[in-house]
Design a protein around this motif. Structure first.
Motif, PDB file in Angstrom:
ATOM      1  N   GLU A 105      19.500   9.072  98.906  1.00  0.00           N
ATOM      2  CA  GLU A 105      18.689   7.987  97.357  1.00  0.00           C
ATOM      3  C   GLU A 105      19.258   8.168  96.464  1.00  0.00           C
ATOM      4  OE1 GLU A 105      18.379   5.092  98.806  1.00  0.00           O
ATOM      5  OE2 GLU A 105      16.451   5.610 100.249  1.00  0.00           O
ATOM      6  N   GLN A 126      20.726   5.727  92.789  1.00  0.00           N
ATOM      7  CA  GLN A 126      21.141   4.959  91.927  1.00  0.00           C
ATOM      8  C   GLN A 126      22.258   5.174  90.352  1.00  0.00           C
ATOM      9  OE1 GLN A 126      20.948   1.767  91.520  1.00  0.00           O
ATOM     10  NE2 GLN A 126      20.394   1.355  93.424  1.00  0.00           N
ATOM     11  N   ASP A 157      14.378   1.643  95.234  1.00  0.00           N
ATOM     12  CA  ASP A 157      15.862   1.045  94.694  1.00  0.00           C
ATOM     13  C   ASP A 157      14.251   0.258  93.934  1.00  0.00           C
ATOM     14  OD1 ASP A 157      17.417   1.813  94.857  1.00  0.00           O
ATOM     15  OD2 ASP A 157      17.906   1.383  97.134  1.00  0.00           O
ATOM     16  N   ASN A 158      13.110  -0.245  94.623  1.00  0.00           N
ATOM     17  CA  ASN A 158      12.050  -2.185  94.340  1.00  0.00           C
ATOM     18  C   ASN A 158      11.489  -1.623  93.499  1.00  0.00           C
ATOM     19  OD1 ASN A 158      12.826  -4.057  95.984  1.00  0.00           O
ATOM     20  ND2 ASN A 158      13.306  -2.168  97.768  1.00  0.00           N
ATOM     21  N   ILE A 193      19.184  -3.499  87.590  1.00  0.00           N
ATOM     22  CA  ILE A 193      18.686  -2.732  88.964  1.00  0.00           C
ATOM     23  C   ILE A 193      17.890  -4.080  88.841  1.00  0.00           C
ATOM     24  CG2 ILE A 193      16.465  -2.358  87.792  1.00  0.00           C
ATOM     25  CD1 ILE A 193      17.648  -0.446  91.600  1.00  0.00           C
ATOM     26  N   PHE A 247      21.058  -5.936  91.355  1.00  0.00           N
ATOM     27  CA  PHE A 247      21.650  -4.985  92.011  1.00  0.00           C
ATOM     28  C   PHE A 247      20.242  -5.224  93.531  1.00  0.00           C
ATOM     29  CE2 PHE A 247      19.590  -1.594  95.278  1.00  0.00           C
ATOM     30  CZ  PHE A 247      20.656  -0.984  95.908  1.00  0.00           C
ATOM     31  N   LEU A 248      19.560  -5.830  93.072  1.00  0.00           N
ATOM     32  CA  LEU A 248      18.071  -5.967  94.444  1.00  0.00           C
ATOM     33  C   LEU A 248      18.650  -8.250  94.681  1.00  0.00           C
ATOM     34  CD1 LEU A 248      14.762  -4.390  92.472  1.00  0.00           C
ATOM     35  CD2 LEU A 248      15.690  -3.864  94.176  1.00  0.00           C
ATOM     36  N   GLU A 283      21.239  -7.724  96.964  1.00  0.00           N
ATOM     37  CA  GLU A 283      20.838  -6.785  98.384  1.00  0.00           C
ATOM     38  C   GLU A 283      20.031  -7.874  98.962  1.00  0.00           C
ATOM     39  OE1 GLU A 283      20.355  -3.397 100.075  1.00  0.00           O
ATOM     40  OE2 GLU A 283      22.574  -3.990  98.662  1.00  0.00           O
TER      41      GLU A 283
END
Length: 469
Positions: free
Chosen positions: A87, A89, A109-110, A126, A129-130, A133
């Motif tokens: 992964e 980020q 990510d979460n 972030i 980003f979420l 997604e």
């Protein structure tokens, strides 16, 4: 969020930084000292890599408590990535930022959260980003134009309000705003690029006639030459969508897409050359096109025509040999060919040739897995199990890509995979190069006689079963 931050289990030095870095401390103009650290829960390996423009600048070792910490005497302002395989980020550093993070690899990510000087900007990234997604499903492309526009405009409006609020609250500078705005706008605009081609492929309907004449006016407002965005995923995703939309706009059937692969990808190269003036960005886009195309078309004559044009336009000589090697290796994996010979260890630690493995009369699916991607490890074996139930004649071969034989045996004993022959390569580098293993999610589909049916397909492709007999 704040209650969660209070429970961060970081080293004493990191805790002190989290407490102090929000203070208005003055730094000299020539002082670019910065700190980066954190904690990785359920680590996949012992390292966190820090990268700038996809180049590793430091390898940070986890201690016995799964924490890492590094003082940088000089760290330039800008966007970086941190990678804990498989992964990654983003992390943005302003001058003198001291950024700590905490994440759990089971929900990479979460679970990611930042603290310290510079944390608010990174927590914004972030969160956006979420949000992006969460609304990236393909169902939206089935809608008619009015419904499609209403859906994506509503989502964009909500995210724009979030962006404007956080921009006011945090007060970030223009350099960071390039990335903050890109993560907002380019995700939305990529959907607009994807819509016509995705709608046609999914519904068989050419929606172009229903689009307003100014539908693509937004393209005129995009900065295609901002070097800061060269490797930024939202920019790369948008450019990919733009090129696909233009190059394949006249295709109506899957056969059209296959037959036009060479012409369409050369067209992508030419569009890139016209559209992008910054050579660094241009090279990055050209490289992406080349990597993807060479894994798609194993026709030698086609590849030569494509590469001739690629080498005319690309000045990135560091990638040219890599492109040539992939091209040569991919040629050997075309349908009807036999896989280049490889030697493996089986679970009894016996050395065997791949072609000596006993198989049923059905097709064989070769998949790859690694302990550094545990969720994929489990999901790919579950998928193999489900397909085996549905298609009993299928054969499954799972190949482990890790260096540790002991960890591999331990994993096999723990999971007891019953529906696949499990192997481990004797020469991992040779395997990767000759079978062109660039992504762990790829599988090889072999005919009953062992010849290649399709060497570049994903087991998780929604239409994977159409490749089976």
């Amino acid at each position: 969020m704040f209650a969660y931050l209070k429970n961060l289990l970081l080293p004493i030095s990191s805790v002190v930084l989290c407490g102090l870095c929000s203070c208005n401390k003055e730094f000299k103009d020539d002082n670019y000292t910065a700190y980066f650290g954190g904690e990785i829960i359920n680590p996949n390996n012992r390292y966190v890599l820090l990268l700038k423009d996809n180049e590793v600048i430091d390898s940070l070792l986890l201690d016995d408590k799964n924490r890492f910490f590094k003082k940088f005497d000089s760290l330039a302002t800008g966007m970086y990535t941190f990678r804990h395989e498989p992964e990654y980020q983003y992390v943005y550093f302003d001058k003198n930022d001291s950024i700590m993070l905490r994440l759990n690899t089971k929900e990479f990510d979460n679970s990611l959260v930042f603290c310290g000087r510079g944390d608010q900007k990174n927590n914004y990234l972030i969160e956006m980003f979420l949000k992006n997604e969460s609304d990236r499903g393909y169902d939206v492309f089935d809608k008619n134009y009015k419904q499609f526009s209403k859906t994506i405009d509503s989502s964009y409006s909500a995210k724009k309000a979030f962006y404007l609020r956080r921009k006011t609250e945090i007060g970030w500078n223009e350099k960071f705003d390039v990335f903050a705005k890109a993560s907002l706008d380019l995700d939305y605009l990529a959907k607009k690029e994807i819509y016509p081609i995705a709608h046609k492929r999914r519904n068989g309907e050419d929606i172009c006639k229903a689009l307003p004449k100014n539908y693509y006016a937004f393209r005129n407002n995009i900065d295609y030459n901002n070097e800061d965005l060269t490797t930024y995923v939202d920019f790369v995703r948008y450019i990919t969508a733009l090129l696909n939309n233009i190059a394949y706009k006249n295709c109506t059937t899957e056969k059209d897409y296959e037959q036009s692969a060479l012409a369409s990808n050369i067209k992508k190269l030419n569009i890139t050359d016209t559209l992008i003036k910054n050579q660094k960005i241009k090279n990055g886009v050209l490289n992406n096109i080349a990597f993807m195309y060479l894994l798609e078309d194993q026709n030698m004559a086609n590849n030569k025509k494509f590469l001739d044009r690629y080498f005319q336009l690309s000045t990135d000589k560091s990638k040219h040999n890599e492109i040539r090697k992939i091209s040569s290796a991919a040629q050997l994996l075309k349908p009807g060919s036999t896989l280049p010979p490889q030697t493996f260890f089986n679970s009894q630690n016996e050395k065997i040739d791949f072609n000596s493995i006993e198989k049923n009369k059905g097709e064989t699916i070769v998949f790859f897995w690694s302990l550094s991607a545990k969720s994929h490890l489990e999901s790919v074996h579950k998928k193999a199990h489900d397909l085996k139930v549905k298609y009993p004649d299928l054969n499954f071969v799972g190949i482990n890509m890790d260096d540790s034989k002991e960890d591999w045996i331990k994993t096999l004993n723990s999971y007891k995979f019953d529906n696949s022959v499990e192997l481990r390569a004797t020469d991992m580098q040779k395997l990767k190069e000759e079978w062109v293993i660039t992504k762990i999610h790829r599988v090889l589909l072999l005919n009953p006689d062992g010849t290649i049916k399709n060497a570049f397909v994903s087991l998780f492709d929604a239409d994977f079963e159409k490749y089976l007999k």
